[in-house]
Design a protein around this motif. Structure first.
Motif, mmCIF file in Angstrom:
data_model
loop_
_atom_site.group_PDB
_atom_site.id
_atom_site.type_symbol
_atom_site.label_atom_id
_atom_site.label_comp_id
_atom_site.label_asym_id
_atom_site.label_seq_id
_atom_site.Cartn_x
_atom_site.Cartn_y
_atom_site.Cartn_z
ATOM 1 N N ILE A 112 0.844 -1.203 0.000
ATOM 2 C CA ILE A 112 0.000 0.000 0.000
ATOM 3 C C ILE A 112 0.874 1.247 0.000
ATOM 4 O O ILE A 112 0.624 2.206 -0.735
ATOM 5 N N GLY A 113 1.936 1.243 0.803
ATOM 6 C CA GLY A 113 2.854 2.391 0.827
ATOM 7 C C GLY A 113 3.548 2.596 -0.503
ATOM 8 O O GLY A 113 3.721 3.728 -0.968
ATOM 9 N N ALA A 114 3.953 1.504 -1.155
ATOM 10 C CA ALA A 114 4.600 1.617 -2.458
ATOM 11 C C ALA A 114 3.624 2.150 -3.498
ATOM 12 O O ALA A 114 3.987 2.967 -4.350
ATOM 13 N N GLY A 115 2.379 1.705 -3.426
ATOM 14 C CA GLY A 115 1.377 2.221 -4.360
ATOM 15 C C GLY A 115 1.119 3.701 -4.158
ATOM 16 O O GLY A 115 0.967 4.458 -5.126
ATOM 17 N N LEU A 116 1.076 4.130 -2.912
ATOM 18 C CA LEU A 116 0.880 5.557 -2.644
ATOM 19 C C LEU A 116 2.093 6.381 -3.071
ATOM 20 O O LEU A 116 1.952 7.527 -3.498
ATOM 21 N N ALA A 117 3.282 5.799 -2.965
ATOM 22 C CA ALA A 117 4.486 6.518 -3.370
ATOM 23 C C ALA A 117 4.535 6.738 -4.882
ATOM 24 O O ALA A 117 5.159 7.694 -5.350
ATOM 25 N N THR A 118 3.884 5.870 -5.629
ATOM 26 C CA THR A 118 3.912 6.022 -7.085
ATOM 27 C C THR A 118 2.992 7.126 -7.587
ATOM 28 O O THR A 118 3.014 7.442 -8.776
ATOM 29 N N ILE A 119 2.203 7.716 -6.707
ATOM 30 C CA ILE A 119 1.376 8.862 -7.116
ATOM 31 C C ILE A 119 2.269 9.994 -7.609
ATOM 32 O O ILE A 119 1.895 10.745 -8.513
ATOM 33 N N GLY A 120 3.476 10.083 -7.061
ATOM 34 C CA GLY A 120 4.418 11.111 -7.498
ATOM 35 C C GLY A 120 4.815 10.980 -8.957
ATOM 36 O O GLY A 120 5.124 11.982 -9.612
ATOM 37 N N MET A 121 4.808 9.766 -9.482
ATOM 38 C CA MET A 121 5.140 9.594 -10.897
ATOM 39 C C MET A 121 4.051 10.185 -11.778
ATOM 40 O O MET A 121 4.340 10.784 -12.816
ATOM 41 N N GLY A 173 2.156 12.667 -10.860
ATOM 42 C CA GLY A 173 2.326 14.110 -10.703
ATOM 43 C C GLY A 173 3.447 14.653 -11.571
ATOM 44 O O GLY A 173 3.350 15.747 -12.116
ATOM 45 N N ALA A 174 4.518 13.883 -11.715
ATOM 46 C CA ALA A 174 5.624 14.307 -12.577
ATOM 47 C C ALA A 174 5.188 14.353 -14.035
ATOM 48 O O ALA A 174 5.567 15.261 -14.781
ATOM 49 N N ALA A 175 4.388 13.385 -14.453
ATOM 50 C CA ALA A 175 3.902 13.373 -15.836
ATOM 51 C C ALA A 175 3.000 14.575 -16.098
ATOM 52 O O ALA A 175 3.094 15.225 -17.153
ATOM 53 N N ILE A 176 2.153 14.899 -15.138
ATOM 54 C CA ILE A 176 1.293 16.077 -15.280
ATOM 55 C C ILE A 176 2.140 17.341 -15.320
ATOM 56 O O ILE A 176 1.878 18.261 -16.096
ATOM 57 N N GLY A 177 3.187 17.383 -14.487
ATOM 58 C CA GLY A 177 4.062 18.551 -14.460
ATOM 59 C C GLY A 177 4.805 18.757 -15.769
ATOM 60 O O GLY A 177 4.921 19.886 -16.254
ATOM 61 N N VAL A 178 5.310 17.682 -16.342
ATOM 62 C CA VAL A 178 6.018 17.794 -17.625
ATOM 63 C C VAL A 178 5.063 18.259 -18.711
ATOM 64 O O VAL A 178 5.398 19.125 -19.528
ATOM 65 N N GLY A 179 3.859 17.717 -18.724
ATOM 66 C CA GLY A 179 2.877 18.147 -19.717
ATOM 67 C C GLY A 179 2.519 19.613 -19.573
ATOM 68 O O GLY A 179 2.364 20.331 -20.564
ATOM 69 N N SER A 180 2.404 20.058 -18.338
ATOM 70 C CA SER A 180 2.097 21.469 -18.095
ATOM 71 C C SER A 180 3.243 22.376 -18.539
ATOM 72 O O SER A 180 3.008 23.421 -19.162
ATOM 73 N N ILE A 181 4.470 21.990 -18.238
ATOM 74 C CA ILE A 181 5.633 22.792 -18.618
ATOM 75 C C ILE A 181 5.735 22.910 -20.130
ATOM 76 O O ILE A 181 5.893 24.011 -20.681
ATOM 77 N N ILE A 237 15.467 22.469 -18.281
ATOM 78 C CA ILE A 237 15.725 22.432 -16.842
ATOM 79 C C ILE A 237 14.438 22.119 -16.087
ATOM 80 O O ILE A 237 14.424 21.310 -15.152
ATOM 81 N N GLY A 238 13.337 22.729 -16.492
ATOM 82 C CA GLY A 238 12.047 22.447 -15.859
ATOM 83 C C GLY A 238 11.612 21.010 -16.050
ATOM 84 O O GLY A 238 11.102 20.370 -15.125
ATOM 85 N N ILE A 239 11.813 20.484 -17.241
ATOM 86 C CA ILE A 239 11.466 19.089 -17.503
ATOM 87 C C ILE A 239 12.333 18.166 -16.652
ATOM 88 O O ILE A 239 11.848 17.179 -16.091
ATOM 89 N N ALA A 240 13.623 18.485 -16.535
ATOM 90 C CA ALA A 240 14.526 17.637 -15.744
ATOM 91 C C ALA A 240 14.122 17.610 -14.278
ATOM 92 O O ALA A 240 14.143 16.549 -13.637
ATOM 93 N N PHE A 241 13.759 18.769 -13.710
ATOM 94 C CA PHE A 241 13.332 18.788 -12.307
ATOM 95 C C PHE A 241 12.037 18.010 -12.111
ATOM 96 O O PHE A 241 11.896 17.268 -11.136
ATOM 97 N N ALA A 242 11.100 18.165 -13.015
ATOM 98 C CA ALA A 242 9.836 17.436 -12.886
ATOM 99 C C ALA A 242 10.060 15.934 -12.999
ATOM 100 O O ALA A 242 9.479 15.153 -12.237
ATOM 101 N N GLU A 243 10.908 15.510 -13.915
ATOM 102 C CA GLU A 243 11.196 14.092 -14.058
ATOM 103 C C GLU A 243 11.971 13.556 -12.863
ATOM 104 O O GLU A 243 11.800 12.403 -12.470
ATOM 105 N N ALA A 244 12.835 14.378 -12.279
ATOM 106 C CA ALA A 244 13.599 13.935 -11.112
ATOM 107 C C ALA A 244 12.670 13.603 -9.953
ATOM 108 O O ALA A 244 12.890 12.610 -9.243
ATOM 109 N N PHE A 245 11.624 14.396 -9.751
ATOM 110 C CA PHE A 245 10.683 14.095 -8.682
ATOM 111 C C PHE A 245 9.948 12.786 -8.951
ATOM 112 O O PHE A 245 9.680 12.012 -8.033
ATOM 113 N N GLY A 246 9.645 12.505 -10.197
ATOM 114 C CA GLY A 246 9.020 11.233 -10.541
ATOM 115 C C GLY A 246 9.947 10.057 -10.298
ATOM 116 O O GLY A 246 9.527 9.017 -9.793
#
Length: 78
Positions: free
Chosen positions: A12-21, A23-31, A55-64
Motif C-alpha cells: 500500500i505504501g509503495a502504491g501511494l508513493a507512485t502517485i508522485g510519478m 504528478g511528474a507526468a502532469i508537471g512535464v505536460g504542463s511545462i 531544466i524544468g522538464i529535468a526537475f519534474a522528471e527527477a521528482f518522478g
C-alpha cells in the motif's frame, strides 16, 4: 498473520508513493504545454527559453524518479 499485514502495508505504501510519478507526468505536460503556448505567441523569444524548458522538464522528471525509488525501497528493502 502478522507478516501478512506488514507485506500489505509495504505494498500500500509503495502504491501511494507512485502517485508522485503521475504528478511528474502532469508537471512535464504542463511545462511543455505552457512553453509551446508562449512560443506560438512570440516565436522570436522561444529560442532563448529552451534551456529553461529542459531544466524544468529535468526537475519534474527527477521528482518522478525519486517517487519511483521510494516505492522500490518500500517494496524490497524493508
Amino acid at each position: 498473520m502478522e507478516g501478512d499485514i506488514v507485506e500489505m502495508g509495504k505494498f500500500i505504501g509503495a502504491g501511494l508513493a507512485t502517485i508522485g510519478m503521475g504528478g511528474a507526468a502532469i508537471g512535464v505536460g504542463s511545462i511543455v504545454g505552457n512553453f509551446l503556448s508562449g512560443a506560438l505567441r512570440n516565436p522570436s523569444a522561444a529560442g532563448g527559453q529552451t534551456a529553461m524548458l529542459f531544466i524544468g522538464i529535468a526537475f519534474a522528471e527527477a521528482f518522478g524518479i525519486f517517487s519511483f525509488l521510494v516505492a522500490l525501497l518500500l517494496m524490497f528493502a524493508v
